[in-house]
Design a protein around this motif. Structure first.
Motif, PDB file in Angstrom:
ATOM      1  N   SER A 107      16.954   0.447   8.386  1.00  0.00           N
ATOM      2  CA  SER A 107      17.399   1.121   9.600  1.00  0.00           C
ATOM      3  C   SER A 107      18.042   0.155  10.585  1.00  0.00           C
ATOM      4  CB  SER A 107      16.213   1.824  10.264  1.00  0.00           C
ATOM      5  OG  SER A 107      16.553   2.354  11.530  1.00  0.00           O
ATOM      6  N   LEU A 108      17.459  -1.056  10.705  1.00  0.00           N
ATOM      7  CA  LEU A 108      17.969  -2.047  11.651  1.00  0.00           C
ATOM      8  C   LEU A 108      19.085  -2.906  11.071  1.00  0.00           C
ATOM      9  CD1 LEU A 108      14.527  -3.180  13.138  1.00  0.00           C
ATOM     10  CD2 LEU A 108      16.231  -1.704  14.238  1.00  0.00           C
ATOM     11  N   LYS A 109      19.392  -2.668   9.777  1.00  0.00           N
ATOM     12  CA  LYS A 109      20.489  -3.381   9.089  1.00  0.00           C
ATOM     13  C   LYS A 109      20.255  -4.896   9.061  1.00  0.00           C
ATOM     14  CE  LYS A 109      24.007   0.143   9.971  1.00  0.00           C
ATOM     15  NZ  LYS A 109      23.018   1.178  10.353  1.00  0.00           N
ATOM     16  N   VAL A 110      19.036  -5.269   8.676  1.00  0.00           N
ATOM     17  CA  VAL A 110      18.691  -6.677   8.497  1.00  0.00           C
ATOM     18  C   VAL A 110      17.968  -6.822   7.163  1.00  0.00           C
ATOM     19  CG1 VAL A 110      18.520  -7.147  10.968  1.00  0.00           C
ATOM     20  CG2 VAL A 110      16.482  -6.417   9.709  1.00  0.00           C
TER      21      VAL A 110
ATOM     22  N   SER B 133      13.647 -10.936   7.036  1.00  0.00           N
ATOM     23  CA  SER B 133      13.880 -11.266   8.441  1.00  0.00           C
ATOM     24  C   SER B 133      12.891 -10.566   9.364  1.00  0.00           C
ATOM     25  CB  SER B 133      15.310 -10.897   8.847  1.00  0.00           C
ATOM     26  OG  SER B 133      16.253 -11.659   8.119  1.00  0.00           O
TER      27      SER B 133
ATOM     28  N   SER C  81      12.982   0.677  20.424  1.00  0.00           N
ATOM     29  CA  SER C  81      13.827  -0.487  20.170  1.00  0.00           C
ATOM     30  C   SER C  81      15.048  -0.115  19.326  1.00  0.00           C
ATOM     31  CB  SER C  81      13.024  -1.582  19.455  1.00  0.00           C
ATOM     32  OG  SER C  81      11.984  -2.054  20.266  1.00  0.00           O
ATOM     33  N   LEU C  82      16.182  -0.676  19.691  1.00  0.00           N
ATOM     34  CA  LEU C  82      17.443  -0.374  19.013  1.00  0.00           C
ATOM     35  C   LEU C  82      17.867  -1.459  18.039  1.00  0.00           C
ATOM     36  CD1 LEU C  82      19.461   0.981  22.087  1.00  0.00           C
ATOM     37  CD2 LEU C  82      18.161   2.300  20.384  1.00  0.00           C
ATOM     38  N   ASN C  83      17.283  -2.647  18.155  1.00  0.00           N
ATOM     39  CA  ASN C  83      17.660  -3.740  17.267  1.00  0.00           C
ATOM     40  C   ASN C  83      16.479  -4.675  17.087  1.00  0.00           C
ATOM     41  OD1 ASN C  83      17.670  -5.492  19.638  1.00  0.00           O
ATOM     42  ND2 ASN C  83      19.688  -4.626  20.110  1.00  0.00           N
ATOM     43  N   LEU C  84      16.653  -5.685  16.230  1.00  0.00           N
ATOM     44  CA  LEU C  84      15.556  -6.590  15.916  1.00  0.00           C
ATOM     45  C   LEU C  84      15.071  -7.398  17.120  1.00  0.00           C
ATOM     46  CD1 LEU C  84      13.650  -7.732  13.809  1.00  0.00           C
ATOM     47  CD2 LEU C  84      15.438  -9.350  13.131  1.00  0.00           C
TER      48      LEU C  84
ATOM     49  N   MET D 155      15.042  -6.623  20.297  1.00  0.00           N
ATOM     50  CA  MET D 155      14.268  -5.731  21.154  1.00  0.00           C
ATOM     51  C   MET D 155      12.898  -5.446  20.542  1.00  0.00           C
ATOM     52  SD  MET D 155      17.065  -2.906  22.473  1.00  0.00           S
ATOM     53  CE  MET D 155      15.783  -1.971  23.308  1.00  0.00           C
TER      54      MET D 155
ATOM     55  N   ARG E  19       9.898   4.889  13.704  1.00  0.00           N
ATOM     56  CA  ARG E  19       9.449   4.610  15.072  1.00  0.00           C
ATOM     57  C   ARG E  19       8.100   5.268  15.386  1.00  0.00           C
ATOM     58  NH1 ARG E  19      13.966   2.437  17.376  1.00  0.00           N
ATOM     59  NH2 ARG E  19      15.904   2.859  16.245  1.00  0.00           N
TER      60      ARG E  19
END
Length: 486
Positions: A50-53, A57, A106-109, A111, A175
């Motif tokens: 979902s976070l594209k990582v 990581s 949170s919208l990204n890693l 955050m 979430r």
């Protein structure tokens, strides 16, 4: 269950009511903390997508939480004495709940990591302050029963967490694994307002501000170095310089602690052999064990294509076996003693970690379940043996400081263990696509073998124990002097 603490005689109706409901207050907070500590692991692959990582990581999501706890736990007793148990415990529950909400939004890693730090701040104060409140509310005759009541959530959290995490990310947005804490936190705050006593310290030592800055900055910097090492964010020279600075800061804290009258962490307790072996040996042993809850969901979901809820079911036998071991550990320690148990059981742990290198696509489910149950059994025996050894030869006056040091070391070892497991896996991957099962599974297998070797090697730290060490708590043999020079 609520009638257990109520049966303890009280001096007056108000105190009787407090003793009746206080274990519930602490239990609700502990359940929320323990559930959150295990529910995330199963959701890591889904969160990463979902976070594209890369999944590896997301180790920062786990380590940032445990590092925040480790750095701040030493402040919990001083803050409770200064501001009172009710105010500090309520603050902890509120901060943890707000951190949970922030995680869910949170919208990204970055955050998410910052929100996990906020959760860690709350978690660092919840259980230590809750334990202080129990100790100051109940007489010694009632402490054990109250603590046994409170510890039930600590056993249910690891049991329910992996499956709940898998079910949530399978049917709902990931979430929700954090937002589920909101109603529990609100209930906790209501219970704190109604039933948490407000104990304060009779005397207040000055806060070791310099020690806190040295220790906190050194640990935080070393953790960050472990995060970036191997991910090509910085050249090896820069990483080496930062690592050296972090170790110098930690070393400076030890130098400071030997000279300050009331240090943040009184390291002179390490003169006690049983305590030193428990802390140091436990730290090294957990480096191998702590990475497994992070790596196993990657093997099951990305490598073997199980759904998140199926992966959660595969790790449930660990918690069930751990609960069963609680019924046998006293007898085992009484029969064999701490030295034998810790030396040989550490080797068994290493062999079981290495055994997962044989698990992959096509492995029968029943084999995985047996492996999982055995790992839970030996891990529970190990943790109980190490934890009980820490207090075998400490006096009542030293118990609080010993608990703080042991808890801090445990949280640090969990964080470093996750980072170490992720680091070696990334190293074996060699930059190849981490979502490809054909490359991920062999890399994970090599990581399991290396973690197993580290665990087996850590058994040497327990060879310094003597036959009678820990007999004060196990009843095995005859205790020997535990302090060097005696």
């Amino acid at each position: 269950m609520s009638e257990i603490p109520a049966s303890i005689p009280a001096v007056d109706p108000a105190l009787e009511k407090t003793r009746k409901y206080l274990p519930w207050v602490v239990a609700v907070a502990l359940f929320m903390q323990q559930l959150d500590g295990t529910i995330v692991n199963t959701a890591v692959p889904t969160m990463a997508e979902s976070l594209k990582v890369a999944s590896l990581s997301l180790k920062s999501v786990l380590t940032s939480y445990t590092i925040a706890i480790a750095v701040l736990i030493p402040l919990s007793g001083w803050l409770a004495d200064r501001f009172g148990t009710k105010r500090v415990f309520g603050f902890a529950v509120a901060i943890f709940t707000i951190g949970s909400l922030a995680c869910g939004l949170s919208l990204n890693l970055p955050m998410l990591v910052a929100s996990r730090v906020l959760q860690g701040i709350g978690a660092a104060f919840m259980m230590p302050v809750g334990r202080i409140a129990l100790l100051r509310t109940f007489p010694k005759s009632g402490i054990l029963r109250a603590m046994n009541f409170v510890i039930i959530p600590a056993l249910l959290g690891p049991l329910l967490g992996p499956l709940m995490g898998g079910l949530i990310v399978h049917w709902l947005p990931w979430r929700m694994i954090f937002l589920i804490n909101i109603p529990i936190g609100i209930l906790g705050l209501w219970l704190v307002k109604k039933h948490m006593p407000d104990h304060k310290g009779e005397t207040l030592d000055p806060l070791d501000t310099r020690g806190f800055l040295l220790f906190g900055s050194g640990v935080a910097l070393l953790s960050w170095v472990l995060e970036i090492f191997g991910e090509h964010r910085m050249d090896i020279l820069g990483v080496s310089i930062l690592a050296a600075i972090s170790l110098l800061l930690i070393g400076a804290y030890f130098w400071h602690a030997k000279r300050f009258p009331q240090p943040l962490l009184p390291v002179d307790l390490l003169r006690i052999r049983t305590f030193r072996v428990s802390v140091v040996g436990g730290f090294v042993t957990r480096l191998g064990i702590s990475g497994m809850p992070f790596l196993l969901p990657l093997l099951y979901q990305l490598g073997m294509k199980f759904t998140p809820w199926q992966a959660g079911l595969l790790v449930m036998p660990q918690a069930l076996a751990a609960i069963g071991m609680k019924l046998l550990v006293q007898r085992i320690l009484g029969t064999f003693g701490h030295r034998q148990v810790l030396v040989y059981n550490t080797i068994l742990i290493g062999l079981m970690i290495a055994a997962f290198s044989r698990v992959g696509p096509g492995t029968p489910v029943w084999v995985i379940l047996i492996f999982s149950a055995i790992q839970g059994t030996v891990s529970a025996l190990q943790f109980t043996a190490m934890n009980s050894l820490a207090y075998a030869d400490t006096s009542d006056a030293e118990a609080s400081d010993a608990s703080t040091i042991a808890s801090t070391a445990q949280q640090l070892s969990i964080s470093f263990g996750i980072a170490f497991a992720s680091l070696v896996t990334a190293w074996f991957l060699g930059g190849i696509d981490r979502s490809d099962s054909e490359t991920l599974v062999p890399a994970l297998h090599k990581a399991y073998l290396l973690l197993g070797v580290v665990s087996i090697a850590s058994s040497a730290t327990f060879l310094t124990l003597k036959r009678g060490d820990g007999a004060n708590v196990s009843g095995h043999g005859r205790a020997t002097p535990a302090t060097e020079g005696e």
